[in-house]
Write an enzyme that holds these catalytic residues in place. Structure first.
Site, mmCIF file in Angstrom:
data_model
loop_
_atom_site.group_PDB
_atom_site.id
_atom_site.type_symbol
_atom_site.label_atom_id
_atom_site.label_comp_id
_atom_site.label_asym_id
_atom_site.label_seq_id
_atom_site.Cartn_x
_atom_site.Cartn_y
_atom_site.Cartn_z
ATOM 1 N N ASP A 1 -10.585 -6.811 0.208
ATOM 2 C CA ASP A 1 -9.879 -6.079 1.183
ATOM 3 C C ASP A 1 -9.291 -7.158 2.330
ATOM 4 O OD1 ASP A 1 -8.546 -4.144 2.700
ATOM 5 O OD2 ASP A 1 -10.114 -2.764 2.773
ATOM 6 N N ASP B 1 0.886 -1.007 -0.094
ATOM 7 C CA ASP B 1 -0.047 -0.101 0.040
ATOM 8 C C ASP B 1 0.981 1.262 -0.107
ATOM 9 O OD1 ASP B 1 -3.037 -0.902 0.659
ATOM 10 O OD2 ASP B 1 -1.547 -2.264 1.949
ATOM 11 N N HIS C 1 -12.040 -1.948 9.402
ATOM 12 C CA HIS C 1 -10.986 -2.954 10.157
ATOM 13 C C HIS C 1 -11.340 -3.288 11.529
ATOM 14 C CE1 HIS C 1 -8.364 -0.293 7.248
ATOM 15 N NE2 HIS C 1 -7.654 -1.250 7.283
ATOM 16 N N LYS D 1 -9.869 0.933 -5.404
ATOM 17 C CA LYS D 1 -10.468 0.432 -4.139
ATOM 18 C C LYS D 1 -11.375 1.616 -3.601
ATOM 19 C CE LYS D 1 -6.352 1.215 -1.152
ATOM 20 N NZ LYS D 1 -5.255 0.768 -0.547
#
Length: 549
Positions: A295, A110, A222, A209
């Site tokens: 993800d 990332d 998350h 994304k």
């Protein structure tokens, strides 16, 4: 003569079409040849992308590659010490794959820019997407993608899990904010597409994304499962647009979001596990035929509620090609075993597995990650080398960074208000994380705890540049009150973080938003504060986050 020219033109066009078709068939033939030589276990392995331990290859980490035969590895900050170590580590991974007759690996990370970046040594630290959106310059967005791609490929990373093309329409979004190009859907679409073209020009795979859109959430996926109550028509008119632009620009990958849309699906199923979103919408309606990846399946939105193996199988049945999970713990064994068992008991057909494996192998060939040796009938790792022309482009990296950083600084009032007058005493203060990185000529640093007393004790004209990122800041409240009672004090705010944390109040003094805190940001701030540069180029641009009511 005219008729002959027409015939010649038609013949040339026909020959070019045949050549293009021939090239396409040749790539397809190579892909099919490679697939034909792979076992079902090999092809299932290609659908796995997981985190990797340590900073060097060990016997136990080599065993992970040998056992699970993955399609890719994702790297995090803890895997990276410096550029030299990273190159060696990635080379060791690729060598281990080759020794076990595994197709060359996707090596992903990332490297979004701004606050989300895994590699900090030996690469250009560009500002985040919101700064690029504020600059609103497609040529610069392309250049950022181009340079980022070349730098990543030079160290062995061939897939960047960017760009984030979510429209950040919710001021309370805890996880997207500055990672987005902004809240203007047209700017997000344009900047995302330009960035994708740039990075993929460097043979580095881009992954847009988080489909179908993570921008209008107030919870962090998350930790938990966010819920968005939009209609499908709303998504088509807003959230889908940047993804549609990305697809039209040739983006090779799209990452799903762990978000539920109960108004659309009638349930709390995350989009990652939804055939409606990933097959009917993304593939059929939006015509995306590239790699769909999840993800992280271990994120709280899914990991807290669904068994890893079950989630993986449901994701594949929904249309996913690559299953991403960031650890190398028990989840890896569960996911791999679930797919193998599903194949053996008829829940997952080899035809479905081939669909994903085919996309993955084709991408590795098309992006020069691998080539096919027709004599040995074998897929091989392909080294990436910068041409002299590429190297010349990389020489412009610092200049591009300087341009995008300065053009991306945004003001909630005319920039000229930031220029200090000659008879003013000028100070700067605020968050330690910012002021410790700033050294400005002829401007005095004052500790946050001493600032108010210093201002109160003087009747001279004073100007304060104060780093503030939250409107609840007690010193900020005192500064605003002081400015109302002492006309000799001018307050100017600087925000280097999430702008929405500051714009919740309406009585703010002029604010300079940088959307990040890279070294180049501090260079720019030093020049602005000392009067070397008069800002204001994009002061009237509507970014949607500066509240006016």
């Amino acid at each position: 003569m005219k008729r002959n020219r027409i015939l010649i033109r038609a013949l040339v066009t026909s020959l070019m079409s045949v050549m293009l078709i021939s090239c396409a068939f040749r790539k397809t033939d190579y892909t099919e040849n490679i697939l034909a030589a792979m076992t079902v276990e090999d092809k299932i392995g290609q659908m796995l992308m997981f985190g990797f331990p340590g900073t060097e290859m060990t016997e136990s980490s080599a065993e992970l590659i040998k056992k699970y035969r993955p399609g890719g590895i994702i790297l995090f900050g803890f895997n990276i010490e410096n550029i030299t170590q990273l190159k060696i580590f990635i080379s060791e991974m690729q060598n281990e794959a080759a020794l076990n007759d595994i197709p060359p690996l996707f090596i992903s990370t990332d490297q979004e820019g701004g606050k989300v970046r895994r590699i900090t040594d030996g690469v250009t630290l560009f500002p985040g997407n919101m700064a690029i959106g504020a600059a609103n310059d497609e040529k610069l967005a392309y250049a950022v993608g181009r340079i980022t791609g070349m730098e990543l490929r030079s160290v062995g990373v061939n897939m960047n899990l960017t760009p984030d093309v979510d429209i950040n329409s919710n001021p309370d979004n805890p996880v997207i904010n500055t990672r987005s190009f902004g809240s203007n859907k047209n700017i997000v679409s344009a900047m995302g597409s330009a960035y994708i073209k740039g990075i993929q020009k460097s043979n580095c795979i881009a992954v847009a994304k988080h489909f179908p859109g993570h921008g209008d959430t107030s919870k962090d996926s998350h930790k938990t499962l966010p819920q968005v109550n939009h209609s499908i028509d709303y998504l088509r008119e807003n959230e889908f647009l940047p993804f549609q632009s990305a697809i039209e620009s040739g983006v090779a990958g799209v990452m799903s979001a762990h978000i539920s849309f109960p108004e659309i699906t009638g349930s709390d199923i995350p989009a990652t596990l939804s055939p409606y979103f990933l097959t009917e919408i993304l593939q059929t309606e939006l015509k995306f035929d590239g790699i769909i990846m999840t993800d992280d399946l271990e994120m709280g939105a899914i990991g807290k509620n669904i068994d890893a193996g079950d989630a993986a199988l449901r994701a594949v049945n929904a249309g996913v090609d690559v299953l991403l999970f960031t650890t190398f713990s028990s989840s890896l064994e569960k996911i791999y075993a679930a797919l193998i068992d599903a194949y053996k008991n008829g829940q997952l057909s080899e035809e479905r597995i081939n669909v994903s494996a085919r996309k993955i192998i084709r991408a590795k060939l098309n992006f020069n990650i691998a080539n096919y040796d027709a004599e040995k009938l074998k897929i091989q790792f392909r080294n990436y080398e910068l041409s002299e022309k590429n190297k010349k482009e990389l020489y412009t990296a610092a200049q591009i960074n300087r341009q995008i950083t300065r053009k991306g600084i945004f003001y909630n009032s005319k920039g000229k208000l930031f220029a200090a007058e000659k008879d003013e005493k000028v100070y700067f203060s605020g968050n330690d994380n910012d002021v410790t990185h700033l050294n400005v000529e002829n401007i005095e640093y004052v500790k946050k705890s001493e600032l108010i007393a210093k201002l109160k004790s003087s009747t001279d004209k004073q100007r304060v540049f104060y780093f503030a990122d939250r409107y609840q800041d007690s010193v900020l409240n005192m500064l605003i009150g002081l400015q109302k009672t002492k006309p000799n004090v001018e307050i100017r705010l600087i925000s280097t973080q999430n702008p929405y944390d500051l714009t919740g109040r309406m009585d703010l003094p002029p604010v300079m938003f940088t959307f990040g805190n890279t070294p180049e940001v501090y260079n720019a701030l030093a020049d602005y504060m000392s009067g070397k540069i008069i800002p204001g180029e994009n002061a009237d641009l509507d970014l949607g986050f500066v509240r006016t009511k």
